[in-house]
Design an enzyme around this catalytic site. Structure first.
Site, PDB file in Angstrom:
ATOM      1  N   SER A  56      -3.431   6.748  -2.339  1.00 52.05           N
ATOM      2  CA  SER A  56      -2.574   5.718  -2.944  1.00 52.05           C
ATOM      3  C   SER A  56      -1.744   6.274  -4.098  1.00 52.05           C
ATOM      4  O   SER A  56      -2.237   7.066  -4.914  1.00 52.05           O
ATOM      5  CB  SER A  56      -3.436   4.570  -3.451  1.00 52.05           C
ATOM      6  N   ALA A  57      -0.501   5.800  -4.168  1.00 52.16           N
ATOM      7  CA  ALA A  57       0.373   6.159  -5.295  1.00 52.16           C
ATOM      8  C   ALA A  57      -0.144   5.590  -6.610  1.00 52.16           C
ATOM      9  O   ALA A  57       0.326   5.984  -7.685  1.00 52.16           O
ATOM     10  CB  ALA A  57       1.795   5.662  -5.023  1.00 52.16           C
ATOM     11  N   ASP A  58      -1.111   4.680  -6.546  1.00 54.17           N
ATOM     12  CA  ASP A  58      -1.700   4.136  -7.788  1.00 54.17           C
ATOM     13  C   ASP A  58      -2.270   5.250  -8.668  1.00 54.17           C
ATOM     14  O   ASP A  58      -2.215   5.172  -9.897  1.00 54.17           O
ATOM     15  CB  ASP A  58      -2.853   3.164  -7.477  1.00 54.17           C
ATOM     16  N   LYS A 101       5.625  -5.147   0.224  1.00 59.38           N
ATOM     17  CA  LYS A 101       4.615  -4.547  -0.648  1.00 59.38           C
ATOM     18  C   LYS A 101       5.280  -3.384  -1.371  1.00 59.38           C
ATOM     19  O   LYS A 101       5.687  -2.412  -0.743  1.00 59.38           O
ATOM     20  CB  LYS A 101       3.433  -4.069   0.210  1.00 59.38           C
ATOM     21  N   VAL A 120      -0.506  -2.002  -7.799  1.00 60.07           N
ATOM     22  CA  VAL A 120      -0.933  -1.502  -9.112  1.00 60.07           C
ATOM     23  C   VAL A 120       0.129  -0.538  -9.664  1.00 60.07           C
ATOM     24  O   VAL A 120       0.557  -0.669 -10.817  1.00 60.07           O
ATOM     25  CB  VAL A 120      -2.313  -0.811  -9.016  1.00 60.07           C
ATOM     26  N   GLU A 136      -0.789  -8.193 -11.175  1.00 60.70           N
ATOM     27  CA  GLU A 136      -0.017  -7.742 -10.004  1.00 60.70           C
ATOM     28  C   GLU A 136       0.165  -8.883  -9.006  1.00 60.70           C
ATOM     29  O   GLU A 136      -0.480  -9.935  -9.110  1.00 60.70           O
ATOM     30  CB  GLU A 136      -0.714  -6.556  -9.324  1.00 60.70           C
ATOM     31  N   LYS A 143     -12.737  -0.132  -3.834  1.00 58.86           N
ATOM     32  CA  LYS A 143     -13.492  -0.610  -2.673  1.00 58.86           C
ATOM     33  C   LYS A 143     -14.069   0.552  -1.894  1.00 58.86           C
ATOM     34  O   LYS A 143     -13.493   1.628  -1.848  1.00 58.86           O
ATOM     35  CB  LYS A 143     -12.550  -1.375  -1.745  1.00 58.86           C
ATOM     36  N   ASP A 173      -3.800  10.198   3.276  1.00 53.10           N
ATOM     37  CA  ASP A 173      -3.557   8.868   2.705  1.00 53.10           C
ATOM     38  C   ASP A 173      -4.213   8.743   1.325  1.00 53.10           C
ATOM     39  O   ASP A 173      -5.416   8.515   1.210  1.00 53.10           O
ATOM     40  CB  ASP A 173      -4.077   7.790   3.668  1.00 53.10           C
TER      41      ASP A 173
HETATM   42  N1  PSU Z   1      -7.402  -2.757  -3.288  1.00 55.28           N
HETATM   43  C1  PSU Z   1      -7.997  -3.955  -3.377  1.00 55.28           C
HETATM   44  N2  PSU Z   1      -7.246  -5.075  -3.392  1.00 55.28           N
HETATM   45  C2  PSU Z   1      -5.870  -5.017  -3.360  1.00 55.28           C
HETATM   46  C3  PSU Z   1      -5.252  -3.748  -3.296  1.00 55.28           C
HETATM   47  C4  PSU Z   1      -6.058  -2.653  -3.261  1.00 55.28           C
HETATM   48  O1  PSU Z   1      -9.212  -4.000  -3.430  1.00 55.28           O
HETATM   49  O2  PSU Z   1      -5.211  -6.062  -3.373  1.00 55.28           O
HETATM   50  C5  PSU Z   1      -3.756  -3.650  -3.322  1.00 55.28           C
HETATM   51  C6  PSU Z   1      -3.282  -3.342  -4.757  1.00 55.28           C
HETATM   52  O3  PSU Z   1      -2.021  -3.929  -4.960  1.00 55.28           O
HETATM   53  C7  PSU Z   1      -3.147  -1.829  -4.751  1.00 55.28           C
HETATM   54  C8  PSU Z   1      -2.628  -1.614  -3.356  1.00 55.28           C
HETATM   55  O4  PSU Z   1      -2.292  -1.321  -5.735  1.00 55.28           O
HETATM   56  O5  PSU Z   1      -3.330  -2.539  -2.544  1.00 55.28           O
HETATM   57  C9  PSU Z   1      -2.845  -0.200  -2.889  1.00 55.28           C
HETATM   58  O6  PSU Z   1      -2.205  -0.024  -1.677  1.00 55.28           O
HETATM   59  P1  PSU Z   1      -2.078   1.445  -1.052  1.00 55.28           P
HETATM   60  O7  PSU Z   1      -3.494   1.837  -0.727  1.00 55.28           O
HETATM   61  O8  PSU Z   1      -1.227   1.275   0.163  1.00 55.28           O
HETATM   62  O9  PSU Z   1      -1.465   2.295  -2.129  1.00 55.28           O
HETATM   63 MN    MN Z   2      -1.760   4.608   1.559  1.00 55.35          MN
END
Ligand code: PSU
Ligand code: MN
Length: 315
Positions: free
Chosen positions: A145-147, A91, A111, A30, A164, A143
């Site tokens: 994540s879409a992951d 992003k 991701v 990524e 994390k 909140d």
């Molecule tokens: N968590 C990490 N390091 C990162 C990310 C998440 O420990 O770099 C990044 C990754 O690209 C992940 C994104 O897909 O943040 C998730 O963002 P969000 O929580 O806004 O979906």
């Molecule tokens: Mn988010």
């Protein structure tokens, strides 16, 4: 693997295209980790080192980003350098990908977006650091994540060092279970917590051999099950930052985010940057060690998948 449709806005680096055509192992990487996860120049250095690790372990790396209206599958050293120095890079998650291609902006894939692009190119394995998940306080902020949704619908195996502790890991595991995403820990029972080798919670599945993880990936395809697999690979012992050492900094970063009303896409990058500052770089060193470790395991899994695909295509 069927070759990508020619009408797709994909620009595949020749080395990657040749490997895919020959059925050789390829590992996707990524780019949000480069633009929003680490400061320059360590971000570019990390990206180069991780690519070299994948090569040294018998696979071809393909770092993914959006540049000039095209999904780039594999970046040249010059493109990687340029991306690492683009402070305004967007992003991109699932919701942002098409818009960024249309506007021609430079975008770094999370991701979720990396999984989508990898699938379009025919890449089945992807190495990263940590995945997005359910944020602490999600019961009021919503909140998530879409992951997580992406893991439920796109058939790519993602190797990460867990999640994390800026996130709510128990809730993240619950959502993954609800979505039917296999969470496989590599060579231990506990789900890893990024800087720490264990979060104190057992993961639903454990596998000790890359060949098994590869076989499970292929089996899911045979069963017609949508989605990918999440592999939790613990950070190497010598690079670990134990939870008691990192937790106070996480708490501080979270409370600053709250005070400054940081929301939506900015939450994760804000927390990552603050924790880097608060640990005076120790978190960055650990971050690099764990991504490299994930890249090596991903290369092994990609090799095993390539072997299975090859033997399946033999008469
Ligand atoms: N968590 C990490 N390091 C990162 C990310 C998440 O420990 O770099 C990044 C990754 O690209 C992940 C994104 O897909 O943040 C998730 O963002 P969000 O929580 O806004 O979906
Ligand atoms: Mn988010």
């Amino acid at each position: 693997m069927t070759p990508p449709t020619p009408s797709l806005p994909l620009a595949i680096l020749p080395e990657v295209a040749a490997a895919l055509a020959a059925g050789h192992p390829v590992v996707a990487l990524e780019s949000t980790i480069i633009t929003h996860g680490m400061p320059y120049p360590q971000n570019v250095e990390m990206a180069r080192t991780v690519e070299a690790d994948i090569r040294a372990h018998g696979a071809v790396p393909a770092t993914i980003a959006v540049m000039g209206g095209l999904i780039r599958i594999g970046l040249s050293p010059q493109d990687l350098e340029a991306l690492g120095q683009t402070p305004g890079a967007r992003k991109l998650s699932r919701a942002d990908l098409a818009a960024c291609l249309v506007t021609g902006d430079t975008g770094a894939t999370t991701v979720a977006a990396t999984m989508i692009c990898a699938r379009l190119a025919g890449i089945e394995v992807f190495a990263t650091g940590g995945i997005g998940g359910v944020h602490r306080g999600a019961e009021t902020s919503f909140d998530i994540s879409a992951d997580l949704q992406e893991l439920a619908q796109t058939p790519v195996t993602v190797i990460a060092a867990g999640a994390k502790t800026i996130l709510d890991i128990p809730k993240t595991l619950e959502v993954l279970e609800t979505l039917g995403v296999p969470v496989i820990c590599y060579r231990q029972d506990d789900f890893p917590a990024f800087w720490a080798r264990s979060c104190g919670l057992a993961a639903p599945l454990r596998m000790d051999q890359p060949a098994q993880i590869a076989a499970a990936h292929v089996m899911r395809g045979r069963l017609g099950l949508a989605g990918g697999q999440l592999v939790g690979n613990p950070i190497p012992e010598e690079a670990e930052i134990p939870l008691p050492a990192i937790l106070p900094m996480i708490e501080q970063a979270l409370s600053e985010a709250k005070d400054q009303a940081i929301a939506a896409k900015s939450v994760t990058p804000f927390l990552l940057a603050r924790i880097f500052e608060l640990t005076e770089g120790r978190s960055l060193k650990a971050n690099i060690a764990l991504v490299r470790n994930n890249a090596r395991l991903a290369a092994e899994i990609a090799q095993e998948i390539a072997k299975l695909r090859q033997s399946a295509s033999q008469p």
